[in-house]
Design an enzyme around this catalytic site. Structure first.
Site, PDB file in Angstrom:
ATOM      1  N   CYS A 245       0.842  -1.198   0.000  1.00  0.00           N
ATOM      2  CA  CYS A 245       0.000   0.000   0.000  1.00  0.00           C
ATOM      3  C   CYS A 245       0.882   1.255   0.000  1.00  0.00           C
ATOM      4  CB  CYS A 245      -0.973  -0.031   1.173  1.00  0.00           C
ATOM      5  SG  CYS A 245      -2.339   1.146   1.022  1.00  0.00           S
TER       6      CYS A 245
ATOM      7  N   HIS B 140      -3.479  -5.019   0.196  1.00  0.00           N
ATOM      8  CA  HIS B 140      -2.871  -5.558   1.421  1.00  0.00           C
ATOM      9  C   HIS B 140      -2.860  -7.089   1.370  1.00  0.00           C
ATOM     10  CE1 HIS B 140      -2.591  -1.888   3.985  1.00  0.00           C
ATOM     11  NE2 HIS B 140      -3.495  -1.449   3.120  1.00  0.00           N
TER      12      HIS B 140
ATOM     13  N   GLU C 236      -1.397  -9.120   3.234  1.00  0.00           N
ATOM     14  CA  GLU C 236      -1.321  -9.746   4.564  1.00  0.00           C
ATOM     15  C   GLU C 236      -2.671 -10.259   5.057  1.00  0.00           C
ATOM     16  OE1 GLU C 236      -1.574  -5.222   5.594  1.00  0.00           O
ATOM     17  OE2 GLU C 236      -0.941  -6.519   3.938  1.00  0.00           O
TER      18      GLU C 236
END
EC number: 6.3.4.2
Length: 532
Positions: free
Chosen positions: A381, A507, A509
């Site tokens: 990001c 993102h 993650e």
């Protein structure tokens, strides 16, 4: 019909209610049940989206764009299911919806009260989750600590649910601290007893007590808790400290937590299959050698601000039998005079997401150092944005290149507001969720990592790459390997002649799972391990 499990906490906060709830969800899913999980938070913020990372930790984003509590990250990683906005509800949201309904006249002139209006709204959130998810069991964690004034409407609501649904359809699990006094070398059960007494005064008798402790408690301790808390000795479970949180489901399995819940709910299931989870934990134990990541962030004082990034790195490391070592760097401490010295021993550099201009120049220097010294780099990001800005400054000779987030003059806006976004308020003005199909360019590192030309990942940002600079950067060698074609938004950048230099606007993650690390994290860790 769905069954319900409610997890409360007592004595102190931070005991691991979320991990307890997640572990139970893991066990029930391994028993063949469909599980849905919820978190109810007693704070008055509408959602965590505008809360300080220093106070709340990370904001976990769901597929449908919910900005939620970080515990949802644990839930998803433990049960390997995509949760929704319905999984995270704050007192602020409940009160806002109730007051808005009153203003519209929905209540027909009634006097609006905590009971029944607020409690009914809370119950409706639970019942709605059961209806829409189609789950066999709904596990709801009640945030805060029993006795807090903010939590009382939630406690009252779940008391009413038990009355409405019956004991055979509702289980109450209470997580509390088994206190150890070093001076007298003994455990004290009184805090648990008083916490349960508080619950009883609110109309709730816990069915299972999970006591947080450093080691397994004695038979005598469990018998004492059983006597004073009105539950069988077998229903006192030890939540002992483990090296990895991923070992907790196996610990709970050994103590038959799932069996106690299934028996009370009168559910018959197949044998609980923990084989894949056991193999994952074996990977963790086999991971002896370290891999090091230099983590250049804005909020490093509270590592929970990057919880899913850290867990994603760990999960990816286990695939190579490596355990994570993080070298934390405060971004605003890096400058032109010291960045080369500070970063000279970096094996891999990661710049995560964030908001605001603090530390931006330090992050830009970190990405520049990785780019110029063939050090594996992953930008997430904001980390993707500053890497692109750094390249534009150097390769296009644009020293004023920036984002309008940091340079409001917009002199050289490499990144600008997403078109169509209303920026008058902070809340609700982000591009959120996994609604956006990223088309990956053939022959790129991104395609190799994903093994696909199309991916859906989760977003949380309000700035986008300015396509006016795309052609010039491509001519210099920057590859825009992922694009949201519908609106021509850049999603992934990479450098082809570099061990690993990848940035994603999304993102990654939020989609890493045990045994299934997100491809960007797996590729990043592999590059660190192989980079000599």
């Amino acid at each position: 019909m769905a069954k319900f499990v409610f997890v409360t906490g007592g004595v102190v906060s931070g005991l691991g209610k979320g991990i307890t709830a997640s572990s139970l969800g893991n066990l029930l899913k391994a028993s063949g049940l469909k599980v849905f999980m919820q978190k109810f938070d007693p704070y008055l913020n509408v959602d965590p989206g505008t809360m300080s990372p220093y106070q709340h930790g990370e904001v976990f984003v769901t597929d449908d764009g919910g900005e939620t509590d970080l515990d949802l990250g644990h839930y998803e990683r433990f049960i390997d299911e995509k949760l929704t906005k319905m999984s995270s509800t704050s007192a602020g949201k409940i009160y806002l919806e109730t007051i808005n309904a009153e203003r519209r006249g929905d209540w027909g002139g009634q006097t609006i009260q905590v009971v029944p209006h607020i409690t009914d709204s809370i119950k409706n959130k639970v019942y709605q989750a059961a209806k829409t998810s189609g789950a066999d069991v709904i596990i709801s964690e009640i945030g805060g600590t029993v006795g807090d004034i903010e939590s009382q409407p939630f406690i009252e609501a779940i008391r009413q649910i038990r009355m409405e649904q019956g004991k055979e359809n509702v289980v109450f699990i209470h997580v509390a601290l088994l206190l150890y006094l070093n001076a007298s070398k003994e455990y004290k059960t009184k805090p648990i007893q008083m916490s349960v007494k508080e619950l009883l005064s609110l109309g709730i008798q816990p069915d299972i007590i999970v006591q947080r402790t450093d080691k397994h408690s004695s038979k005598e301790i469990k018998e004492k808790i059983s006597l004073f808390c009105n539950i069988p000795t077998s229903n006192v479970i030890d939540a002992i400290d483990k090296e990895s949180i991923y070992e907790v489901p196996l610990e709970m399995y050994e103590q038959n937590l799932h069996g106690l819940v299934l028996d009370q709910l009168q559910i018959r299931t197949k044998k609980t299959d923990m084989e894949s989870w056991i193999k994952f934990c074996e990977k963790i134990k086999a991971s002896k050698e370290e891999f090091e990541v230099t983590f250049v962030g804005k909020y490093i004082e509270l590592q929970d601000a990057y919880l899913s990034v850290i867990e994603s790195l760990k999960i990816a490391g286990y695939e190579f039998k490596r355990k994570l070592k993080i070298n934390w760097i405060q971004a605003d401490k890096l400058n032109e005079s010291n960045y080369k010295e500070v970063l000279q021993n970096a094996k891999g550099i990661l710049v995560p997401g964030g908001f605001g201009d603090r530390g931006i120049e330090g992050m830009i220097l970190a990405s520049k150092f990785a780019r110029e010294n063939s050090i594996p780099y992953l930008g997430i990001c904001l980390g993707m944005q500053i890497a692109t800005i750094s390249i534009a400054r150097d390769w296009l000779n644009l020293p004023e290149a920036n984002s309008t987030e940091f340079d409001h003059s917009g002199a050289v806006p490499i990144f600008d507001f997403i078109r169509g976004i209303d920026v008058q308020n902070l809340g609700g003005t982000l591009r959120l969720g996994a609604f956006y199909k990223t088309t990956i360019k053939e022959g790129t590192k991104a395609e190799k990592l994903y093994g696909s030309r199309e991916v859906f990942e989760r977003h949380r940002h309000r700035y986008e790459f300015n396509n006016e600079y795309k052609k010039a950067l491509e001519e210099k060698g920057l590859v825009f390997s992922g694009i949201y074609e519908e609106k021509k938004l850049v999603e992934i950048i990479e450098l082809p002649n570099h061990p690993f230099f990848v940035g994603s606007q999304y993102h990654p993650e939020f989609t890493s799972r045990p045994n299934k690390p997100n491809p960007l994290f797996k590729g990043f860790v592999e590059a660190i391990v192989n980079n000599k």
